[in-house]
Each structure stands twice: as C-alpha cells, then as structure tokens.
Enzyme design. Structure first.
Site, PDB file in Angstrom:
ATOM      1  N   THR A   1      26.074  38.656  51.344  1.00  3.20           N
ATOM      2  CA  THR A   1      25.314  37.629  50.639  1.00  3.20           C
ATOM      3  C   THR A   1      24.411  36.966  51.660  1.00  3.20           C
ATOM      4  OG1 THR A   1      26.893  35.888  51.165  1.00  3.20           O
ATOM      5  CG2 THR A   1      27.338  37.157  49.198  1.00  3.20           C
TER       6      THR A   1
ATOM      7  N   GLY B   1      33.948  39.902  48.041  1.00  2.00           N
ATOM      8  CA  GLY B   1      34.208  38.710  47.248  1.00  2.00           C
ATOM      9  C   GLY B   1      35.620  38.581  46.736  1.00  2.00           C
TER      10      GLY B   1
ATOM     11  N   ARG C   1      31.353  41.901  36.675  1.00  2.00           N
ATOM     12  CA  ARG C   1      32.121  41.423  37.825  1.00  2.00           C
ATOM     13  C   ARG C   1      31.563  40.115  38.389  1.00  2.00           C
ATOM     14  NH1 ARG C   1      30.683  40.766  43.586  1.00  2.00           N
ATOM     15  NH2 ARG C   1      32.635  40.881  44.751  1.00  2.00           N
ATOM     16  N   VAL C   2      32.452  39.195  38.747  1.00  2.00           N
ATOM     17  CA  VAL C   2      32.067  37.936  39.373  1.00  2.00           C
ATOM     18  C   VAL C   2      32.684  37.889  40.769  1.00  2.00           C
ATOM     19  CG1 VAL C   2      32.170  35.424  39.263  1.00  2.00           C
ATOM     20  CG2 VAL C   2      31.970  36.760  37.159  1.00  2.00           C
ATOM     21  N   GLY C   3      31.864  37.651  41.775  1.00  2.00           N
ATOM     22  CA  GLY C   3      32.345  37.577  43.146  1.00  2.00           C
ATOM     23  C   GLY C   3      32.581  36.145  43.584  1.00  2.00           C
ATOM     24  N   ASP C   4      32.599  35.942  44.883  1.00  2.00           N
ATOM     25  CA  ASP C   4      32.922  34.627  45.428  1.00  2.00           C
ATOM     26  C   ASP C   4      31.761  33.636  45.424  1.00  2.00           C
ATOM     27  OD1 ASP C   4      31.913  34.606  48.689  1.00  2.00           O
ATOM     28  OD2 ASP C   4      31.937  36.500  47.625  1.00  2.00           O
TER      29      ASP C   4
ATOM     30  N   THR D   1      30.995  35.100  53.277  1.00  2.00           N
ATOM     31  CA  THR D   1      30.234  36.284  52.883  1.00  2.00           C
ATOM     32  C   THR D   1      31.091  37.521  53.098  1.00  2.00           C
ATOM     33  OG1 THR D   1      28.246  37.616  53.321  1.00  2.00           O
ATOM     34  CG2 THR D   1      29.191  36.442  55.190  1.00  2.00           C
ATOM     35  N   GLY D   2      30.858  38.542  52.300  1.00  2.00           N
ATOM     36  CA  GLY D   2      31.619  39.777  52.455  1.00  2.00           C
ATOM     37  C   GLY D   2      32.217  40.234  51.143  1.00  2.00           C
TER      38      GLY D   2
END
Length: 279
Positions: free
Chosen positions: A155, A208, A183-186, A205-206
């Site tokens: 990100t 999620g 899909r939902v990440g961090d 970052t990375g």
C-alpha cells in the site's frame, strides 16, 4: 518568555509498500518533498498528508490509485483511509473508477458517517464532485499474465505532523493481488492498517490478513503509549511478535517529537523528514 506557546517541529514520514517490486524510493521521496514543502510553509498536517498521498496514488509504480493491481476477476478496486489525532476518521472500501480514493476518505472526516463502500461510496463521491475515471489496473509486476502464486499486498502511507502538533495518517491501496473482488484488507480498517491518537500515528503495509488479525497499528500504538517502550521498540515487537515471518509486512510511525521511523521484514521503501533536515 514565560507563558509563550511552544511550537512543534513539523515532520513527515511515508512508505511505498512492503514486498518485492520495482525500485520505488525516488518516487516516494517526491511525495515526501511535497509534504515537507507544505509543512515548511506553515500548512496543516491534513493538507500535507493528503497531497502527498495523492502523488503516490497518481504514480503507477505504487499499488494504489492508478497503479492498483487487479483482483481475480480482473476488477480494480481501491481503498483509502485517513485519521486525525483528535479523533476524526474517514475510509472508503472497494471503490470502482476512483484513482484518488484518499480525497473521498478525507471528505468523510467532517461527516456524520465514517466509512463508505462499493457502489454507495462511488455515488457519494460523484455527488461531492470527485473525479470518476476508469483505473486500468496492472498485474503484480506490471504485466498481465505474471505468476498467480505471488501475492503483493503493498500500500502507500503518509503520516504528517504540523507546527501546531496536529498529526494525520493517510493510507491508500489497490488491495492484494490474486484476491476476490469482495475482499477487504487492512487499509480501510481502523486499528489494523492505521491508527492516530494523542500525537502518535502508525501505518502498516503488506499482507492485509496478517495485519488485520494482529490489529497491528493499534497494538503498536498502545504499547508505545504504555510509556514502557520506545516507538522503535514497540514497532519491532509488533513485527516480531504479532506477524508470522512468512508474511511480508512493514510499518511507519511518527510521534509528537523527532523524526519518523520505519521497519519491515521485507523490502519497504520509506523516507522521513523533520523541519531543518534534508530528504
């Protein structure tokens, strides 16, 4: 002079995503210089963080905005979030045709609602006059047809502190490659991909899923605020204790004084500036 107001030294830190990829350091520093220019001129942390994040979204080398990776169905969906140290937050999830989702998230800071998702977010953005433009999307390495086994979850993130002591964190992403469209990440989840409160901000970052399970940003914030650990030690603890080594993850953080600090278990370009120093 007795009773004089002591100004805070402005500062900014930014990252360009965790994980292997093209060289992104010089591109990242363009955004940091923009934020430094705003802060040096007396501008706000909010303006500095948002404008720097827009530069990163507009640069196709990063997995955010214009450079966002495709999902498994070929769709390109962008997320972004922003939080101020005084308790305001805004985030958007899975937006289509949105090259600068950070601008939409920033507009939510003064709204009654905190977050919007998918078609509803795009409709709201249209009503606010935000640019709607098709984001073509790229494969993880910039070419369609690359290996489907590598997952890229990088990100972009910016944390800024202004002369008044205000602190703001802004993050943006195109999501993880080889993930389904829902899909939902961090990045848009408070406490996971970002946290800012009481003069201290953290951005992750990375991958999620690993970051979200760990509630990484808030846990690092909380450990630092306990006064038993330095910011650097708290970040190292978070990476080593909460994240499995096979998951590519990095963090940046900025406190009420001093320059920012970055850490990762993989490649992660990051750059920090404090007034009176060079980039």
């Amino acid at each position: 002079m007795k009773g004089a107001c002591k100004m805070t030294i402005p500062a900014v830190i930014a990252h360009g995503g965790a994980g292997p990829g093209p060289d992104r350091q010089e591109n990242l520093e363009v955004a940091v210089r923009k934020a430094a220019e705003i802060l040096s001129a007396g501008g706000s942390a909010l303006d500095a963080a948002v404008q720097a994040c827009v530069i990163l979204e507009d640069d196709p080398v990063f997995n955010a905005g214009t450079g966002s990776v495709m999902r498994t169905d070929g769709s390109v969906l962008t997320d972004a979030s922003i939080q101020t140290g005084d308790g305001k937050v805004g985030f958007v999830i899975a937006m289509e045709d949105t090259p600068n989702p950070i601008l939409v998230a920033a507009d939510l800071l003064d709204e009654e609602i905190n977050g919007l998702t998918s078609q509803g977010a795009r409709i709201w953005a249209d009503e606010k006059g935000h640019v709607k433009r098709k984001v073509q999307g790229v494969s993880p390495k910039g070419q369609i047809g690359d290996s489907q086994t590598e997952i890229f979850g990088d990100t972009v993130g910016v944390i800024a502190r202004d002369k008044e002591g205000a602190i703001v964190v802004a993050t943006s992403t195109g999501g993880c490659s080889h993930r389904p469209p829902g899909r939902v990440g961090d990045v848009p989840l408070p406490g996971s991909g970002f946290w800012a409160q009481e003069g201290l901000a953290v951005a992750a970052t990375g991958i999620g899923e690993a970051i979200t399970r760990a509630l990484l940003s808030y846990k690092v914030y909380e450990k630092t605020k306990s006064m038993k650990f330095s910011l650097e030690d708290s970040m190292k603890w978070g990476l080593e204790s909460l994240i499995a080594p096979e998951h590519s993850v990095g963090m940046i953080a900025l406190g009420p004084k001093g320059p920012g600090f970055g850490i990762s278990n993989t490649d992660m370009p990051w750059s920090t500036w404090e007034d009176g120093t060079s980039i």
